[in-house]
Design a protein around this motif. Structure first.
Motif: not given
Lengths: 605, 96
Positions: A519, A523, A591-592, A595, A598-600, A602-603, B56, B59-60, B63-64, B67
């Motif tokens: 991930a 990113e 899926e990665i 994620v 989603t995280v970006n 939510s920020k 962050k 949080r990543t 989230e992983i 899932i």
């Protein structure tokens, strides 16, 4: 040397055949017996299907267990050579330590004496050819079948049949030789006889490379009174010393540890032989006492010989077992590890190709060596060293302080540090003869893939180097900073992989924890693309520089992805069974990405 | 050997697929438990950390793990259904 030896052997055999008809029978008996041993070994080697190797790995964590493993396995397969070869192979691949290997060899020495019991107690007492014929017929029938398991059973049956047939030939020939020649007339009493017959026993075993064959020859000759009991004992001592030749030859292609083991084997057998020679009178009295208590016929010298063989080997173990640690120290001092160059393959010994487990482990270790060299090259390209990976801020400062870009010669480093090792691994893998074993073949396939990924990462670094040299010292601070960030992110991933490698044993879910690194790569890729777009839009860098940055960020992505895939394979290979249930839970690429998005998202408010 | 142990061995011998599924369910449950523990630790950490970059990162990771757990629970449910069906077919005791 080998050719001279072959010519001399042929000459001796030819002269023997010329002089005596019975000699032909004895020589043919020995040849059939040895052929039987080879067939038996082949059958057991394939039939064990890794079982022997698995037991070896699990039961050798203490010296006592190693001793018992050596004793039991040699008794079962009736071949100390096979057990020695497996041990040297496992030791060379680093799957066994030297002390445990010495324990196995001690046990194998005692285990081999069970062969003498079988021949003396069973082989000579029954009409052995009655058993040999059906075994041969069924054995060959099974060997001709397509089913591999049946083939292996066939090799074992045929091997036993040939062993029995060989014994029968030797026995018959010794019986008939009695009428023309009385070997017993050449018997030598006293110390002189003891020493000469010990030397003869050593020579016979070195020539035949099988103490089993020598023992059969001794026992059959003794059973028909062609040699005296005292001389037979000396021959048995000699054969016990001569049998170390197999381990010595096997260790020639092994690493320093393999040679140390062969040395310890020789030392053990020589000391045991000396104990037996010095205390021969006491041993003979003890044998008489034991055989009497066991109710054996006092005239049956063959059973007494078998008892003697077991007794002096047991005494050898009792005397030398407490000194295994000292033997390890002694041979570590005598046989030094070759100061191997980091540029040369270090783990690919020929002796490790004998078994799938040792071959795979050697390839894994060599691939780790390849990885270490590759990391050196990648870091050097950006003017870094492994020691710079400690603290993140210090790492960034090191990159920031660089005012000159020193061109690191990747091409020459690749040729020196990578190419030879990579080629050697490919050549080594090609020697694998377990193509039918799907699980092991796929493990080798993944290791080869990991090596390819390492090489790919270096090639991408080379592509990246061209612009790194130009832009990492550019006047434009934004361009310079982006290139430094590329180097920084690659170095950070290498650091993360190194931490993962170090903590792999403590990590409860090692495979799943790699998803976080995946991930992070995604990113970083999204962020650098956004930054480049902003810099072009705000005219902080030219579109030409921007396009170079985009190309180089793809090289960075490729380097990081290859290194991570390599880590997945290389560091987790050893525990492949343990991580198997985790595989299904790992996230795929989409899926990665989800994620990361989603995280970006939510920020943002 | 106890009768129940012998019965279990026989059951595994005659139903290798059943035994395989049971063992897979057992292994999966262990992994899910570890993931849940890891999830709890990360939630606690997230409450304490103020650095936005580190936040962050966690949080990543969180989230992983969520899932991964969700995937694991679906697979476990699937295995349980298979075991249930097999048990009904052959009247074997249901896996706990």
């Amino acid at each position: 040397m080998q050719k001279i030896f072959l010519v001399v052997s042929i000459a001796i055999l030819a002269a023997g055949f010329w002089v005596s008809n019975e000699f032909k029978g004895i020589a043919a008996g020995v040849a059939i017996f040895l052929f039987g041993m080879l067939s038996l070994e082949q059958g057991f080697k394939a039939f064990t299907g890794g079982a022997l190797e698995r037991i070896l790995q699990k039961t050798t964590n203490s010296q006592w267990k190693s001793l018992i493993f050596g004793l039991v396995s040699t008794t079962l397969v009736q071949s100390s050579s096979l057990v020695s070869i497996i041990t040297i192979s496992f030791l060379s691949a680093g799957l066994l330590d030297l002390a445990a290997s010495i324990g196995i060899i001690f046990g194998a020495n005692l285990g081999t004496s069970t062969g003498a019991w079988l021949i003396a107690g069973f082989g000579l007492k029954v009409e052995i050819s009655e058993y040999a014929m059906p075994m041969l017929a069924f054995g060959i029938l099974f060997v001709l079948q397509k089913d591999k398991k049946l083939q292996h059973v066939g090799y074992i049956l045929a091997g036993l049949g040939f062993l029995f047939l060989g014994i029968y030939f030797m026995k018959e020939s010794f019986e008939s030789i009695k009428d023309n020649l009385r070997l017993v007339d050449y018997a030598m009493p006293g110390i002189q006889g003891l020493l000469i017959y010990t030397a003869l026993g050593i020579a016979a075993t070195v020539i035949m490379q099988s103490s089993h064959a020598t023992m059969v020859l001794i026992i059959t000759a003794l059973s028909v009174h062609q040699i005296t009991y005292e001389n037979a004992l000396a021959l048995a001592i000699g054969s016990n010393i001569g049998t170390t030749i197999t381990a010595i030859i096997g260790s020639l292609s092994a690493n320093a540890n393999g040679k140390r083991l062969a040395g310890a084997h020789l030392l053990f057998n020589v000391i045991t032989g000396l104990i037996a020679l010095i205390g021969i009178r006491y041993f003979m009295q003890s044998v008489d006492f034991i055989t009497q208590r066991m109710g054996f016929d006092p005239e049956d010298n063959t059973l007494k010989l078998a008892t003697f063989h077991s007794l002096f080997n047991t005494v050898g173990i009792v005397v030398l077992f407490p000194f295994i640690g000292h033997m390890v120290t002694l041979f570590q001092r005598l046989i030094k590890d070759k100061r191997s160059s980091v540029f040369k393959p270090q783990y690919l010994n020929h002796s490790a190709t004998e078994f799938p487990e040792t071959l795979i482990e050697s390839v894994r270790l060599e691939s780790l060596h390849l990885y270490d060299n590759a990391i050196h090259i990648i870091l050097k390209t950006f003017g870094l060293h492994r020691r710079d990976l400690g603290d993140n801020d210090a790492l960034w400062n090191t990159l920031e302080k660089q005012r000159d870009a020193i061109e690191y010669d990747i091409e020459s480093s690749y040729n020196k540090r990578i190419k030879e090792i990579y080629s050697a691994i490919i050549a080594f893998i090609s020697q694998a003869t377990f193509a039918r074993n799907v699980e092991k073949t796929s493990r080798l396939y993944w290791l080869r893939e990991a090596d390819r990924q390492i090489v790919e990462a270096i090639k991408d670094t080379k592509h990246l180097q061209k612009n790194w040299m130009r832009y990492s010292i550019a006047y434009n601070v934004n361009t310079r900073r982006e290139y430094k960030k590329i180097a920084y992110q690659i170095a950070l991933l290498i650091k993360d992989i190194e931490i993962f490698r170090k903590n792999i044993e403590q990590d409860e879910l090692p495979f799943l924890s790699l998803d976080t690194l995946k991930a992070k790569i995604e990113e970083d890729d999204i962020h650098i693309t956004r930054r480049i777009e902003t810099l072009i839009r705000e005219n902080k860098i030219t579109p030409e520089t921007g396009s170079s940055l985009i190309n180089d960020s793809s090289y960075m992505y490729s380097i990081k992805s290859n290194l991570l895939k390599m880590a997945e394979t290389l560091f987790l290979q050893k525990n492949i069974q343990a991580i198997h249930p985790e595989l299904k839970l790992s996230l795929d690429e989409s899926e990665i990405m989800n994620v990361v998005e989603t995280v970006n998202a939510s920020k943002q408010p | 050997m106890k009768t129940s142990k012998l019965f279990l061995k026989l059951q595994n011998f005659f139903n290798p697929e059943y035994a395989k599924n049971k063992s897979a369910a057992r292994e999966l449950k262990i992994i899910l438990k570890k993931l849940k523990k890891k999830e709890g630790t990360l939630i606690e950490l997230l409450d304490q950390i103020k650095d936005p970059e580190l936040q962050k990162l966690y949080r990543t990771e969180l989230e992983i793990i969520r899932i991964q757990r969700a995937k694991g629970l679906v697979i476990l449910q699937d295995i349980r259904e298979k075991l249930h069906k097999k048990a009904l077919d052959s009247k074997l005791p249901l896996s706990k």
